[in-house]
Motif scaffolding. Structure first.
Motif, mmCIF file in Angstrom:
data_model
loop_
_atom_site.group_PDB
_atom_site.id
_atom_site.type_symbol
_atom_site.label_atom_id
_atom_site.label_comp_id
_atom_site.label_asym_id
_atom_site.label_seq_id
_atom_site.Cartn_x
_atom_site.Cartn_y
_atom_site.Cartn_z
ATOM 1 N N GLY A 265 1.598 16.812 55.983
ATOM 2 C CA GLY A 265 2.982 16.853 55.542
ATOM 3 C C GLY A 265 3.652 15.498 55.504
ATOM 4 O O GLY A 265 4.627 15.307 54.765
ATOM 5 N N PHE A 266 3.158 14.543 56.274
ATOM 6 C CA PHE A 266 3.756 13.209 56.302
ATOM 7 C C PHE A 266 3.322 12.354 55.113
ATOM 8 O O PHE A 266 3.970 11.351 54.804
ATOM 9 C CB PHE A 266 3.374 12.488 57.598
ATOM 10 N N LEU A 267 2.247 12.737 54.439
ATOM 11 C CA LEU A 267 1.705 11.906 53.377
ATOM 12 C C LEU A 267 2.670 11.798 52.195
ATOM 13 O O LEU A 267 3.284 12.789 51.786
ATOM 14 C CB LEU A 267 0.381 12.481 52.873
ATOM 15 N N ALA A 268 2.778 10.601 51.639
ATOM 16 C CA ALA A 268 3.489 10.425 50.380
ATOM 17 C C ALA A 268 2.687 11.107 49.273
ATOM 18 O O ALA A 268 1.472 11.311 49.395
ATOM 19 C CB ALA A 268 3.664 8.940 50.072
ATOM 20 N N GLY A 269 3.368 11.448 48.188
ATOM 21 C CA GLY A 269 2.675 12.107 47.087
ATOM 22 C C GLY A 269 1.484 11.318 46.602
ATOM 23 O O GLY A 269 0.412 11.870 46.329
ATOM 24 N N ALA A 270 1.635 10.001 46.511
ATOM 25 C CA ALA A 270 0.548 9.151 46.016
ATOM 26 C C ALA A 270 -0.604 9.030 47.004
ATOM 27 O O ALA A 270 -1.683 8.549 46.639
ATOM 28 C CB ALA A 270 1.094 7.759 45.688
ATOM 29 N N GLU A 271 -0.400 9.450 48.267
ATOM 30 C CA GLU A 271 -1.445 9.360 49.285
ATOM 31 C C GLU A 271 -2.283 10.637 49.381
ATOM 32 O O GLU A 271 -3.341 10.630 50.010
ATOM 33 C CB GLU A 271 -0.830 9.083 50.652
#
Length: 202
Positions: free
Chosen positions: A128-134
């Motif tokens: 859930g912490f990941l950025a969309g690009a990650e």
């Protein structure tokens, strides 16, 4: 790809530089009060033969990886926050702890060969912490480090903006196939609130 523009953890640390230290103290306090903080780790231990090589992906303070090391496994843990890695090294000596973003995951041995793991666990809402690009890159990194017969167990809540169906689809595109799904780390049936999935190579 949809999702937050910035990694949520890094954004929270920018807003509150003491975030990581406060997070570590919170877990120490919870454990000191006699609460069980090892549910995810017990499941991981049950999924792996003794002495397995296990990756704690997004290890935070090392509570899961530390437990697994004490249970007799060879543990590696990665997290993008150097303060949390410092806590893991201090509180749980033994595993190999490294500062890495899952979107750039690369673990190699002394000969430069990629290390493979029989089990990879990602708990604590790391996804859930990941950025969309990650997102896609992190799933590909997990796949790249999974042994041919290995499994990855990943859990996160529904309030992080990553629909469970989309997560399963993106995992499949990264090379991971959902083998079983639950709603808790105690393996209760699936629901719409929390996702715990066991994946293997497809």
């Amino acid at each position: 790809m949809s999702g937050p523009e910035e990694n949520r953890w890094l954004a929270s640390v920018r807003e509150n530089p003491d975030k990581a230290s406060e997070y570590a103290e919170r877990w120490r306090r919870i454990e000191a009060e006699g609460n069980d903080i090892f549910g995810e780790a017990r499941l991981a231990d049950a999924m792996a033969p003794r002495g397995a090589r296990i990756l704690d992906a997004g290890c935070g303070t090392g509570r899961i990886g530390g437990y697994l090391h004490r249970a007799g496994h060879e543990v590696w843990g990665v997290d993008l926050d150097p303060t949390l890695i410092g806590v893991a090294r201090a509180d749980h000596p033994g595993p190999t702890w490294q500062v890495q973003n899952l979107a750039e995951l690369s673990l190699v041995d002394g000969a430069g060969a990629r290390i493979e793991f029989g089990l990879i666990i990602s708990a604590g809402n790391v996804m859930g912490f990941l950025a969309g690009a990650e997102r896609a890159a992190s799933l590909r990194g997990i796949f790249a480090h999974l042994a041919p017969e290995g499994r990855a167990v990943i859990g996160f809540g529904s309030n992080w903006g990553w629909e469970f169906g989309d997560f399963v689809d993106e995992s499949y595109a990264a090379g991971l196939e959902l083998q079983s799904r639950y709603s808790t780390w105690e393996l209760h049936p699936p629901n719409d609130d929390f996702f715990v999935g066991v994946f293997g190579r497809r």
